[in-house]
Design a protein around this motif. Structure first.
Motif, PDB file in Angstrom:
ATOM      1  N   LEU A  87     -27.781  39.645  17.281  1.00  0.00           N
ATOM      2  CA  LEU A  87     -28.291  40.846  17.937  1.00  0.00           C
ATOM      3  C   LEU A  87     -29.761  41.081  17.595  1.00  0.00           C
ATOM      4  O   LEU A  87     -30.586  41.333  18.480  1.00  0.00           O
ATOM      5  N   VAL A  88     -30.092  40.990  16.314  1.00  0.00           N
ATOM      6  CA  VAL A  88     -31.467  41.262  15.888  1.00  0.00           C
ATOM      7  C   VAL A  88     -32.437  40.238  16.475  1.00  0.00           C
ATOM      8  O   VAL A  88     -33.503  40.591  16.991  1.00  0.00           O
ATOM      9  N   ASN A  89     -32.066  38.960  16.411  1.00  0.00           N
ATOM     10  CA  ASN A  89     -32.972  37.923  16.893  1.00  0.00           C
ATOM     11  C   ASN A  89     -33.214  38.016  18.393  1.00  0.00           C
ATOM     12  O   ASN A  89     -34.312  37.712  18.874  1.00  0.00           O
ATOM     13  N   ASN A  90     -32.208  38.431  19.152  1.00  0.00           N
ATOM     14  CA  ASN A  90     -32.380  38.534  20.597  1.00  0.00           C
ATOM     15  C   ASN A  90     -33.060  39.832  21.012  1.00  0.00           C
ATOM     16  O   ASN A  90     -33.680  39.888  22.075  1.00  0.00           O
ATOM     17  N   VAL A  91     -32.948  40.857  20.197  1.00  0.00           N
ATOM     18  CA  VAL A  91     -33.595  42.131  20.515  1.00  0.00           C
ATOM     19  C   VAL A  91     -35.055  42.124  20.075  1.00  0.00           C
ATOM     20  O   VAL A  91     -35.941  42.599  20.788  1.00  0.00           O
ATOM     21  N   ILE A  92     -35.338  41.563  18.902  1.00  0.00           N
ATOM     22  CA  ILE A  92     -36.693  41.586  18.334  1.00  0.00           C
ATOM     23  C   ILE A  92     -37.393  40.253  18.488  1.00  0.00           C
ATOM     24  O   ILE A  92     -38.536  40.181  18.934  1.00  0.00           O
ATOM     25  N   GLY A  93     -36.737  39.167  18.108  1.00  0.00           N
ATOM     26  CA  GLY A  93     -37.339  37.848  18.222  1.00  0.00           C
ATOM     27  C   GLY A  93     -38.122  37.455  16.990  1.00  0.00           C
ATOM     28  O   GLY A  93     -38.289  38.225  16.036  1.00  0.00           O
ATOM     29  N   ALA A  94     -38.623  36.226  17.016  1.00  0.00           N
ATOM     30  CA  ALA A  94     -39.336  35.678  15.858  1.00  0.00           C
ATOM     31  C   ALA A  94     -40.682  36.343  15.635  1.00  0.00           C
ATOM     32  O   ALA A  94     -41.105  36.554  14.497  1.00  0.00           O
ATOM     33  N   ASN A  95     -41.378  36.679  16.702  1.00  0.00           N
ATOM     34  CA  ASN A  95     -42.725  37.258  16.590  1.00  0.00           C
ATOM     35  C   ASN A  95     -42.752  38.764  16.808  1.00  0.00           C
ATOM     36  O   ASN A  95     -43.828  39.361  16.884  1.00  0.00           O
ATOM     37  N   GLY A  96     -41.592  39.369  16.930  1.00  0.00           N
ATOM     38  CA  GLY A  96     -41.540  40.803  17.174  1.00  0.00           C
ATOM     39  C   GLY A  96     -41.809  41.144  18.629  1.00  0.00           C
ATOM     40  O   GLY A  96     -42.071  40.274  19.464  1.00  0.00           O
ATOM     41  N   ILE A  97     -41.756  42.405  18.943  1.00  0.00           N
ATOM     42  CA  ILE A  97     -42.008  42.879  20.303  1.00  0.00           C
ATOM     43  C   ILE A  97     -43.514  42.905  20.535  1.00  0.00           C
ATOM     44  O   ILE A  97     -44.266  43.533  19.784  1.00  0.00           O
ATOM     45  N   GLY A  98     -43.947  42.194  21.576  1.00  0.00           N
ATOM     46  CA  GLY A  98     -45.372  42.081  21.849  1.00  0.00           C
ATOM     47  C   GLY A  98     -45.981  43.372  22.375  1.00  0.00           C
ATOM     48  O   GLY A  98     -45.325  44.146  23.078  1.00  0.00           O
ATOM     49  N   ILE A  99     -47.244  43.591  22.022  1.00  0.00           N
ATOM     50  CA  ILE A  99     -47.976  44.779  22.476  1.00  0.00           C
ATOM     51  C   ILE A  99     -49.289  44.325  23.090  1.00  0.00           C
ATOM     52  O   ILE A  99     -50.098  43.660  22.433  1.00  0.00           O
ATOM     53  N   HIS A 239     -37.109  58.254  13.619  1.00  0.00           N
ATOM     54  CA  HIS A 239     -35.659  58.242  13.416  1.00  0.00           C
ATOM     55  C   HIS A 239     -35.018  57.466  14.564  1.00  0.00           C
ATOM     56  O   HIS A 239     -34.891  57.964  15.675  1.00  0.00           O
ATOM     57  N   VAL A 240     -34.660  56.224  14.281  1.00  0.00           N
ATOM     58  CA  VAL A 240     -33.995  55.382  15.279  1.00  0.00           C
ATOM     59  C   VAL A 240     -32.499  55.508  15.048  1.00  0.00           C
ATOM     60  O   VAL A 240     -32.008  55.172  13.958  1.00  0.00           O
ATOM     61  N   ALA A 241     -31.761  55.982  16.038  1.00  0.00           N
ATOM     62  CA  ALA A 241     -30.334  56.242  15.857  1.00  0.00           C
ATOM     63  C   ALA A 241     -29.541  55.799  17.079  1.00  0.00           C
ATOM     64  O   ALA A 241     -30.017  55.888  18.210  1.00  0.00           O
ATOM     65  N   SER A 242     -28.316  55.316  16.825  1.00  0.00           N
ATOM     66  CA  SER A 242     -27.374  54.970  17.899  1.00  0.00           C
ATOM     67  C   SER A 242     -26.536  56.206  18.192  1.00  0.00           C
ATOM     68  O   SER A 242     -25.659  56.575  17.396  1.00  0.00           O
ATOM     69  N   TRP A 376     -27.819  39.328  28.902  1.00  0.00           N
ATOM     70  CA  TRP A 376     -29.198  39.635  28.542  1.00  0.00           C
ATOM     71  C   TRP A 376     -29.573  41.085  28.820  1.00  0.00           C
ATOM     72  O   TRP A 376     -30.460  41.635  28.161  1.00  0.00           O
ATOM     73  N   ILE A 377     -28.897  41.724  29.764  1.00  0.00           N
ATOM     74  CA  ILE A 377     -29.211  43.116  30.063  1.00  0.00           C
ATOM     75  C   ILE A 377     -28.903  43.995  28.859  1.00  0.00           C
ATOM     76  O   ILE A 377     -29.599  44.991  28.605  1.00  0.00           O
ATOM     77  N   HIS A 378     -27.888  43.631  28.087  1.00  0.00           N
ATOM     78  CA  HIS A 378     -27.574  44.440  26.901  1.00  0.00           C
ATOM     79  C   HIS A 378     -28.669  44.308  25.858  1.00  0.00           C
ATOM     80  O   HIS A 378     -29.082  45.300  25.248  1.00  0.00           O
ATOM     81  N   TYR A 379     -29.162  43.092  25.650  1.00  0.00           N
ATOM     82  CA  TYR A 379     -30.279  42.911  24.728  1.00  0.00           C
ATOM     83  C   TYR A 379     -31.496  43.693  25.205  1.00  0.00           C
ATOM     84  O   TYR A 379     -32.232  44.290  24.408  1.00  0.00           O
ATOM     85  N   ALA A 380     -31.726  43.687  26.519  1.00  0.00           N
ATOM     86  CA  ALA A 380     -32.874  44.403  27.075  1.00  0.00           C
ATOM     87  C   ALA A 380     -32.746  45.911  26.851  1.00  0.00           C
ATOM     88  O   ALA A 380     -33.740  46.595  26.566  1.00  0.00           O
ATOM     89  N   THR A 383     -33.491  46.595  23.255  1.00  0.00           N
ATOM     90  CA  THR A 383     -34.933  46.467  23.064  1.00  0.00           C
ATOM     91  C   THR A 383     -35.657  47.720  23.555  1.00  0.00           C
ATOM     92  O   THR A 383     -36.576  48.224  22.901  1.00  0.00           O
ATOM     93  N   ASP A 384     -35.247  48.227  24.714  1.00  0.00           N
ATOM     94  CA  ASP A 384     -35.871  49.435  25.257  1.00  0.00           C
ATOM     95  C   ASP A 384     -35.656  50.627  24.324  1.00  0.00           C
ATOM     96  O   ASP A 384     -36.580  51.426  24.101  1.00  0.00           O
ATOM     97  N   ASP A 385     -34.439  50.760  23.766  1.00  0.00           N
ATOM     98  CA  ASP A 385     -34.177  51.844  22.813  1.00  0.00           C
ATOM     99  C   ASP A 385     -35.068  51.723  21.585  1.00  0.00           C
ATOM    100  O   ASP A 385     -35.626  52.717  21.106  1.00  0.00           O
ATOM    101  N   PHE A 386     -35.192  50.509  21.072  1.00  0.00           N
ATOM    102  CA  PHE A 386     -35.985  50.309  19.857  1.00  0.00           C
ATOM    103  C   PHE A 386     -37.468  50.531  20.113  1.00  0.00           C
ATOM    104  O   PHE A 386     -38.177  51.104  19.273  1.00  0.00           O
TER     105      PHE A 386
END
Length: 508
Positions: A87-99, A239-242, A376-380, A383-386
């Motif tokens: 979950l973490v690797n597909n949501v964030i990835g190796a280089n993090g979320i690009g800006i 505060h990141v919360a589910s 992949w939509i779930h990972y997306a 990612t959007d929440d994070f």
């Protein structure tokens, strides 16, 4: 009236009908309608569990226990640890979320000079973005995301400007202090100040303050005064919360619905593993003719041993004896199928890919592709929440700190409200067929439906770094007299555009 819709009269029904037949008829009609919803009626075969508690009451009674169970599974269960990593690797990835900064001029165009200034400062800040200086920005994102998914929530204090005894470690005076949910006590409440579960809210339910411990509860630093709480303004806290329900204050672990199943899988596999180990240790037994042959063994002669070797002929058996084998039916041939079914349910509950969680890639190409596309939509979404709860606020803080410190003064032609605009790019769906995927991106860029920056970001690269690398490499190649296929393609494209322009001029 059929037997299915028959509704027996109760004492209350008869009493209401006696005083008001009309009211009694309406009551009976309403009960007949309600009786049609069989799922709402518990029976001997179905418990019909119900929970009418408020969201915060559910969280207060369960969150800490679920958090501890999820942590134990991560530490001691390989499947749970692997699922969390997927979950973490597909949501964030190796280089993090690009800006990609996108400040704009007043005419609407991107202000490249100011964006370049922000990128330069950002490259310095991402090396030491948090107070301990242990983690880079990409590691901070993965660590925060893992804590959020496993525990249900994660906190980070936003520190801008001069802070006593704090070295920001970067040119921009901004740092994050990461905190696990244990810092925010679930039991702390004060109705007069609208504090519930450690969160202070206004009359509309908006968080205005967080009451946290000064040290991690029960840690080595936990001493006199550690149990005291300090208030952190909500403007200075991430505060990141589910959140599963409207009005819910604290988060619940994403593992909540699959903890029992994961524990059952672990226990079952452990039992099968021990059974297989015992079966491997069993050899043979000697079966004698009758009960009289099982006389008490002679203790002076020691334990009887029969050697075993491939192709060996045993001729030392006594009259009436024979060799028997112990069949334990282990390993269990049904274990794999059972495990696969359980892991599919775990993957469905977590929202992860079954193939990735189970490491089972035996499906056809079409099946693998379909699973990846639907998953992949779930990972997306995660990612959007994070991004909305963690990455974007951190970027806005960074731009604010850079501006207030005088390191990134806004130009006169900059649109003020766009100063912290940026494109946040998460992980892209992996390429199953690289050639088809590359051609698809090429077509999208060529037709104007996507940009080169987006494509490079989707592939995990930095657009500016890629351009600089290409320019430097082309320059060195030209110096050595080397040419590549893309050079000829660009020449042909340039020539075609020149011819088209000439044709237009002649037509004019």
């Amino acid at each position: 009236m059929s037997a299915r819709t028959f509704v027996p009269l109760t004492v209350v029904d008869r009493l209401v009908a006696y005083f008001s037949p009309t009211a009694g008829l309406r009551r009976l009609s309403a009960r007949r309608v309600l009786s049609q919803y069989e799922a709402a009626k518990p029976s001997r075969l179905r418990k019909g569990k119900r929970d009418h508690r408020s969201p915060d009451m559910q969280v207060r009674q369960s969150a800490a226990t679920l958090r501890a169970l999820a942590r134990d599974l991560e530490q001691n269960h390989d499947i749970a640890r692997g699922a969390l990593r997927v979950l973490v690797n597909n949501v964030i990835g190796a280089n993090g979320i690009g800006i990609e900064p996108q400040p704009r001029r007043r005419d609407g165009s991107i202000h490249e000079e100011y964006a370049a200034t922000l990128r330069t400062l950002w490259r310095d800040w991402v090396q030491k973005p948090e107070v301990t200086h242990k983690h880079t920005w990409s590691k901070v994102q993965r660590l925060a995301a893992k804590t959020w998914i496993r525990d249900g929530e994660v906190l980070a204090q936003r520190l801008i400007g001069a802070v006593p005894f704090l070295d920001h470690g970067s040119r921009v005076p901004y740092s994050l202090e990461l905190m696990e949910a244990d810092y925010l006590p679930l039991h702390y409440a004060d109705a007069d100040r609208r504090i519930a579960q450690g969160v202070e809210r206004n009359a509309w339910g908006k968080a205005v303050g967080y009451w946290v411990y000064k040290a991690f509860p029960g840690s080595d630093n936990w001493g006199k005064g550690s149990y005291e709480l300090k208030r952190i303004d909500a403007a200075n806290m991430l505060h990141v919360a589910s959140l599963d329900r409207i009005g819910q204050t604290r988060g619940i672990s994403e593992f909540a619905s699959v903890i029992t199943r994961l524990e059952d899988i672990k226990d079952y596999e452990e039992s099968e593993r021990i059974a297989a180990k015992v079966a491997a240790a069993l050899t043979v037994y000697v079966k004698k003719g009758g009960p009289d042959d099982y006389a008490e063994a002679d203790t002076t002669s020691g334990v009887r041993e029969i050697g075993m070797a491939p192709g060996m002929v045993i001729d030392s058996l006594k009259p009436g004896e024979e060799i028997g084998m112990i069949d334990s039916n282990r390993p269990n041939p049904n274990l794999i199928h059972f495990r696969q079914g359980q892991l599919r349910a775990v993957a469905a509950g977590l929202g992860g890919s079954y193939s990735s969680i189970a490491r089972d890639y035996n499906g056809t190409y079409s099946a693998q592709r379909q699973e990846l596309v639907e998953q992949w939509i779930h990972y997306a979404v995660l990612t959007d929440d994070f991004v909305g709860q963690f990455v974007q606020p951190a970027w806005k803080d960074f731009v604010k700190a850079a501006r207030l410190s005088g390191l990134a003064n806004p130009p006169a032609d900059l649109m003020p409200e766009s100063i912290d605009d940026a494109l946040f790019i998460g992980q892209s769906m992996p390429w199953i067929d690289p050639l088809k995927e590359a051609l698809a991106w090429h077509s999208l860029v060529q037709d104007g439906f996507a940009s080169e920056v987006e494509v490079i970001r989707k592939r995990g690269g930095n657009p500016r770094d890629v351009l600089e690398q290409i320019a430097a490499f082309r320059k060195q190649a030209n110096e050595k007299g080397l040419a590549f296929g893309s050079d000829f393609a660009n020449q042909q494209k340039t020539g075609a555009e020149s011819n088209l322009n000439d044709d237009r001029k002649e037509n004019e």
